[in-house]
Design a protein around this motif. Structure first.
Motif, PDB file in Angstrom:
ATOM      1  N   VAL A   2      -1.522  11.692   3.889  1.00 51.27           N
ATOM      2  CA  VAL A   2      -2.054  11.019   5.073  1.00 51.27           C
ATOM      3  C   VAL A   2      -1.374   9.663   5.253  1.00 51.27           C
ATOM      4  O   VAL A   2      -0.888   9.327   6.341  1.00 51.27           O
ATOM      5  N   GLY A   3      -1.306   8.893   4.168  1.00 51.58           N
ATOM      6  CA  GLY A   3      -0.788   7.526   4.258  1.00 51.58           C
ATOM      7  C   GLY A   3       0.650   7.452   4.740  1.00 51.58           C
ATOM      8  O   GLY A   3       0.994   6.578   5.549  1.00 51.58           O
ATOM      9  N   ALA A   4       1.488   8.345   4.263  1.00 50.73           N
ATOM     10  CA  ALA A   4       2.899   8.306   4.672  1.00 50.73           C
ATOM     11  C   ALA A   4       3.028   8.573   6.165  1.00 50.73           C
ATOM     12  O   ALA A   4       3.872   7.961   6.850  1.00 50.73           O
ATOM     13  N   ALA A  18       0.337  -0.255  -0.282  1.00 48.86           N
ATOM     14  CA  ALA A  18      -0.329  -0.446  -1.578  1.00 48.86           C
ATOM     15  C   ALA A  18      -0.833   0.886  -2.129  1.00 48.86           C
ATOM     16  O   ALA A  18      -1.211   1.787  -1.381  1.00 48.86           O
ATOM     17  N   SER A  19      -0.822   0.977  -3.435  1.00 51.38           N
ATOM     18  CA  SER A  19      -1.447   2.106  -4.158  1.00 51.38           C
ATOM     19  C   SER A  19      -1.406   1.723  -5.640  1.00 51.38           C
ATOM     20  O   SER A  19      -0.923   0.644  -5.987  1.00 51.38           O
ATOM     21  N   ARG A  20      -1.859   2.634  -6.491  1.00 51.09           N
ATOM     22  CA  ARG A  20      -1.851   2.311  -7.926  1.00 51.09           C
ATOM     23  C   ARG A  20      -0.440   2.119  -8.444  1.00 51.09           C
ATOM     24  O   ARG A  20      -0.198   1.286  -9.315  1.00 51.09           O
ATOM     25  N   LEU A  26      -8.504   1.480  -6.247  1.00 47.44           N
ATOM     26  CA  LEU A  26      -9.773   1.407  -5.506  1.00 47.44           C
ATOM     27  C   LEU A  26     -10.980   1.408  -6.427  1.00 47.44           C
ATOM     28  O   LEU A  26     -12.048   0.923  -6.057  1.00 47.44           O
ATOM     29  N   ARG A  27     -10.850   1.978  -7.619  1.00 44.77           N
ATOM     30  CA  ARG A  27     -11.979   2.086  -8.546  1.00 44.77           C
ATOM     31  C   ARG A  27     -12.227   0.776  -9.298  1.00 44.77           C
ATOM     32  O   ARG A  27     -13.182   0.677 -10.052  1.00 44.77           O
ATOM     33  N   ASP A  28     -11.338  -0.202  -9.091  1.00 46.82           N
ATOM     34  CA  ASP A  28     -11.370  -1.447  -9.855  1.00 46.82           C
ATOM     35  C   ASP A  28     -11.530  -2.617  -8.883  1.00 46.82           C
ATOM     36  O   ASP A  28     -10.572  -3.034  -8.224  1.00 46.82           O
ATOM     37  N   ALA A  70     -17.830   5.816  -7.027  1.00 44.38           N
ATOM     38  CA  ALA A  70     -17.036   4.647  -7.432  1.00 44.38           C
ATOM     39  C   ALA A  70     -15.652   4.659  -6.811  1.00 44.38           C
ATOM     40  O   ALA A  70     -15.070   3.599  -6.562  1.00 44.38           O
ATOM     41  N   ASP A  71     -15.122   5.838  -6.528  1.00 46.29           N
ATOM     42  CA  ASP A  71     -13.742   5.943  -6.055  1.00 46.29           C
ATOM     43  C   ASP A  71     -13.688   5.858  -4.520  1.00 46.29           C
ATOM     44  O   ASP A  71     -13.495   4.786  -3.941  1.00 46.29           O
ATOM     45  N   LYS A  72     -13.912   6.960  -3.837  1.00 47.32           N
ATOM     46  CA  LYS A  72     -13.701   6.975  -2.384  1.00 47.32           C
ATOM     47  C   LYS A  72     -14.732   6.152  -1.614  1.00 47.32           C
ATOM     48  O   LYS A  72     -14.407   5.547  -0.591  1.00 47.32           O
ATOM     49  N   LEU A  81     -11.120   3.301   7.721  1.00 45.67           N
ATOM     50  CA  LEU A  81     -11.374   4.017   6.466  1.00 45.67           C
ATOM     51  C   LEU A  81     -11.134   5.507   6.672  1.00 45.67           C
ATOM     52  O   LEU A  81     -11.009   5.992   7.786  1.00 45.67           O
ATOM     53  N   ILE A  82     -11.094   6.233   5.550  1.00 44.75           N
ATOM     54  CA  ILE A  82     -10.874   7.688   5.605  1.00 44.75           C
ATOM     55  C   ILE A  82     -12.131   8.398   5.093  1.00 44.75           C
ATOM     56  O   ILE A  82     -12.696   8.017   4.065  1.00 44.75           O
ATOM     57  N   SER A  83     -12.555   9.417   5.828  1.00 40.56           N
ATOM     58  CA  SER A  83     -13.632  10.289   5.314  1.00 40.56           C
ATOM     59  C   SER A  83     -13.077  11.709   5.284  1.00 40.56           C
ATOM     60  O   SER A  83     -12.084  11.958   4.596  1.00 40.56           O
ATOM     61  N   SER A 127     -11.722  11.102  10.237  1.00 42.31           N
ATOM     62  CA  SER A 127     -12.381  12.194   9.516  1.00 42.31           C
ATOM     63  C   SER A 127     -11.664  13.511   9.830  1.00 42.31           C
ATOM     64  O   SER A 127     -12.104  14.273  10.693  1.00 42.31           O
ATOM     65  N   PRO A 128     -10.558  13.778   9.110  1.00 36.81           N
ATOM     66  CA  PRO A 128      -9.771  14.962   9.448  1.00 36.81           C
ATOM     67  C   PRO A 128     -10.238  16.239   8.753  1.00 36.81           C
ATOM     68  O   PRO A 128     -10.826  16.192   7.674  1.00 36.81           O
ATOM     69  N   SER A 129      -9.894  17.361   9.374  1.00 36.27           N
ATOM     70  CA  SER A 129      -9.969  18.645   8.681  1.00 36.27           C
ATOM     71  C   SER A 129      -8.842  18.674   7.646  1.00 36.27           C
ATOM     72  O   SER A 129      -8.079  17.714   7.498  1.00 36.27           O
TER      73      SER A 129
HETATM   74  N1  LIG Z   1      -4.956  15.979   2.634  1.00 30.14           N
HETATM   75  C1  LIG Z   1      -5.982  16.490   3.309  1.00 30.14           C
HETATM   76  O1  LIG Z   1      -5.997  17.683   3.702  1.00 30.14           O
HETATM   77  C2  LIG Z   1      -7.150  15.618   3.646  1.00 30.14           C
HETATM   78  C3  LIG Z   1      -8.081  16.031   4.622  1.00 30.14           C
HETATM   79  C4  LIG Z   1      -9.177  15.221   4.905  1.00 30.14           C
HETATM   80  C5  LIG Z   1      -9.343  14.015   4.240  1.00 30.14           C
HETATM   81  N2  LIG Z   1      -8.422  13.646   3.299  1.00 30.14           N
HETATM   82  C6  LIG Z   1      -8.636  12.370   2.605  1.00 30.14           C
HETATM   83  O2  LIG Z   1      -7.508  11.544   2.827  1.00 30.14           O
HETATM   84  C7  LIG Z   1      -7.321  10.698   1.695  1.00 30.14           C
HETATM   85  C8  LIG Z   1      -5.865  10.820   1.247  1.00 30.14           C
HETATM   86  O3  LIG Z   1      -5.606  12.181   0.973  1.00 30.14           O
HETATM   87  P1  LIG Z   1      -4.102  12.677   0.724  1.00 30.14           P
HETATM   88  O4  LIG Z   1      -4.123  14.154   0.778  1.00 30.14           O
HETATM   89  O5  LIG Z   1      -3.156  11.903   1.580  1.00 30.14           O
HETATM   90  O6  LIG Z   1      -3.931  12.242  -0.805  1.00 30.14           O
HETATM   91  P2  LIG Z   1      -2.579  12.128  -1.640  1.00 30.14           P
HETATM   92  O7  LIG Z   1      -1.440  12.804  -0.962  1.00 30.14           O
HETATM   93  O8  LIG Z   1      -2.934  12.531  -3.025  1.00 30.14           O
HETATM   94  O9  LIG Z   1      -2.257  10.562  -1.618  1.00 30.14           O
HETATM   95  C9  LIG Z   1      -3.192   9.637  -2.125  1.00 30.14           C
HETATM   96  C10 LIG Z   1      -2.640   8.237  -1.929  1.00 30.14           C
HETATM   97  O10 LIG Z   1      -3.606   7.306  -2.397  1.00 30.14           O
HETATM   98  C11 LIG Z   1      -3.101   6.615  -3.549  1.00 30.14           C
HETATM   99  N3  LIG Z   1      -4.238   6.530  -4.478  1.00 30.14           N
HETATM  100  C12 LIG Z   1      -4.833   7.541  -5.162  1.00 30.14           C
HETATM  101  N4  LIG Z   1      -5.843   7.081  -5.897  1.00 30.14           N
HETATM  102  C13 LIG Z   1      -5.891   5.736  -5.672  1.00 30.14           C
HETATM  103  C14 LIG Z   1      -6.732   4.685  -6.153  1.00 30.14           C
HETATM  104  N5  LIG Z   1      -7.723   4.907  -7.036  1.00 30.14           N
HETATM  105  N6  LIG Z   1      -6.502   3.429  -5.716  1.00 30.14           N
HETATM  106  C15 LIG Z   1      -5.501   3.166  -4.845  1.00 30.14           C
HETATM  107  N7  LIG Z   1      -4.673   4.121  -4.349  1.00 30.14           N
HETATM  108  C16 LIG Z   1      -4.881   5.385  -4.770  1.00 30.14           C
HETATM  109  C17 LIG Z   1      -1.917   7.442  -4.046  1.00 30.14           C
HETATM  110  O11 LIG Z   1      -0.892   6.671  -4.671  1.00 30.14           O
HETATM  111  P3  LIG Z   1      -0.950   6.309  -6.241  1.00 30.14           P
HETATM  112  O12 LIG Z   1      -0.991   7.614  -6.983  1.00 30.14           O
HETATM  113  O13 LIG Z   1       0.305   5.514  -6.452  1.00 30.14           O
HETATM  114  O14 LIG Z   1      -2.179   5.491  -6.444  1.00 30.14           O
HETATM  115  C18 LIG Z   1      -1.368   7.958  -2.715  1.00 30.14           C
HETATM  116  O15 LIG Z   1      -0.627   6.952  -2.056  1.00 30.14           O
HETATM  117  C19 LIG Z   1      -8.336  11.147   0.634  1.00 30.14           C
HETATM  118  O16 LIG Z   1      -9.474  10.329   0.691  1.00 30.14           O
HETATM  119  C20 LIG Z   1      -8.719  12.543   1.103  1.00 30.14           C
HETATM  120  O17 LIG Z   1     -10.011  12.918   0.710  1.00 30.14           O
HETATM  121  C21 LIG Z   1      -7.331  14.403   2.996  1.00 30.14           C
END
Ligand SMILES: NC(=O)c1ccc[n+]([C@@H]2O[C@H](COP(=O)([O-])OP(=O)(O)OC[C@H]3O[C@@H](n4cnc5c(N)ncnc54)[C@H](OP(=O)(O)O)[C@@H]3O)[C@@H](O)[C@H]2O)c1
Length: 198
Positions: free
Chosen positions: A12-14, A29-31, A39-41, A83-85, A108-110, A152-154
């Motif tokens: 999503v972020g990219a 930013a990310s870990r 985010l957990r800290d 604690a995380d999301k 924010l993301i849900s 809030s994506p599918s």
């Molecule tokens: N992908 C989907 O289909 C989908 C659909 C609906 C909602 N979402 C939501 O969208 C969000 C992102 O999903 P995604 O699929 O894009 O995930 P992803 O590809 O795994 O990417 C997660 C990103 O967040 C960073 N990250 C992970 N844990 C972190 C933490 N504790 N603190 C700070 N940064 C952290 C990761 O980088 P580092 O590893 O460097 O920290 C990475 O940049 C999630 O909340 C997910 O539930 C996703």
């Protein structure tokens, strides 16, 4: 605008960075990024804001919750998701208020599990619903015209290989499509809005 994107390297972020970077300065930013945050800290969130100073928008595309069936879930499993999301994004807002400019924004993301349950998704559903409730309520109290919305994506089409089996019969959405909701949240006028995609 100067925009902090947490989770900028993810699926999503990219896409969000790609959609915003031609018109804005992005702080990624990310870990594991140079601008690191977990985010957990809570301390690492405070430290991140001290390093970046003032931004016009904060975008979060990070945060997880365990997938585990309700009969097998423990209080600790729920706490991990909280604690995380959930807690991570709330702390991003609490500590970010003083670091966001007048009429700036938080996004924010849900996720779809807030409105459509799937097997083993009960913790994610709970967390996503709470994120959306937080956004609705926080929008009424943020100072200086600061806005807040959630996207809030599918399930993303790009993530079907990883998560597709958890979402039988769900229509997937493209990361590019989802990124436009973030653009609308950052550059638009809405507040307290849950941008539901798919
Ligand atoms: N992908 C989907 O289909 C989908 C659909 C609906 C909602 N979402 C939501 O969208 C969000 C992102 O999903 P995604 O699929 O894009 O995930 P992803 O590809 O795994 O990417 C997660 C990103 O967040 C960073 N990250 C992970 N844990 C972190 C933490 N504790 N603190 C700070 N940064 C952290 C990761 O980088 P580092 O590893 O460097 O920290 C990475 O940049 C999630 O909340 C997910 O539930 C996703």
């Amino acid at each position: 605008m100067k925009i902090l994107v947490v989770g900028a390297s993810g699926t999503v972020g990219a896409a969000v960075v790609k959609a915003l970077q031609s018109r804005h300065e992005i702080l990624a930013a990310s870990r594991s990024s140079q601008l690191s945050v977990d985010l957990r800290d809570e301390a690492s969130i405070r430290d991140l804001y001290e390093r970046i100073g003032i931004v016009d928008a904060v975008v979060c595309a990070a945060g997880g919750a365990p997938f585990i069936s309700l009969p097998n879930a423990s209080a600790a499993d729920f706490e991990a998701g909280f604690a995380d999301k959930l807690g991570g994004q709330i702390n991003l807002v609490l500590h970010g208020i003083e670091h966001v400019s007048d009429r700036g924004s938080f996004t924010l993301i849900s996720g779809v599990l807030a409105r459509e349950p799937v097997a083993t998704g009960v913790i994610s559903s709970t967390v996503n619903g709470a994120v959306e409730a937080f956004v609705s309520a926080a929008a009424t109290e943020l100072p200086r015209g600061i806005r807040i919305n959630a996207v809030s994506p599918s399930v993303l089409t790009e993530s079907l290989g990883d998560y597709g089996d958890y979402f039988p019969g769900f229509e997937s959405v493209s990361a590019a499509n989802v990124s436009q909701a973030f653009v609308k949240s950052v550059q638009g006028v809405h507040t307290g809005r849950i941008h539901r995609i798919g």
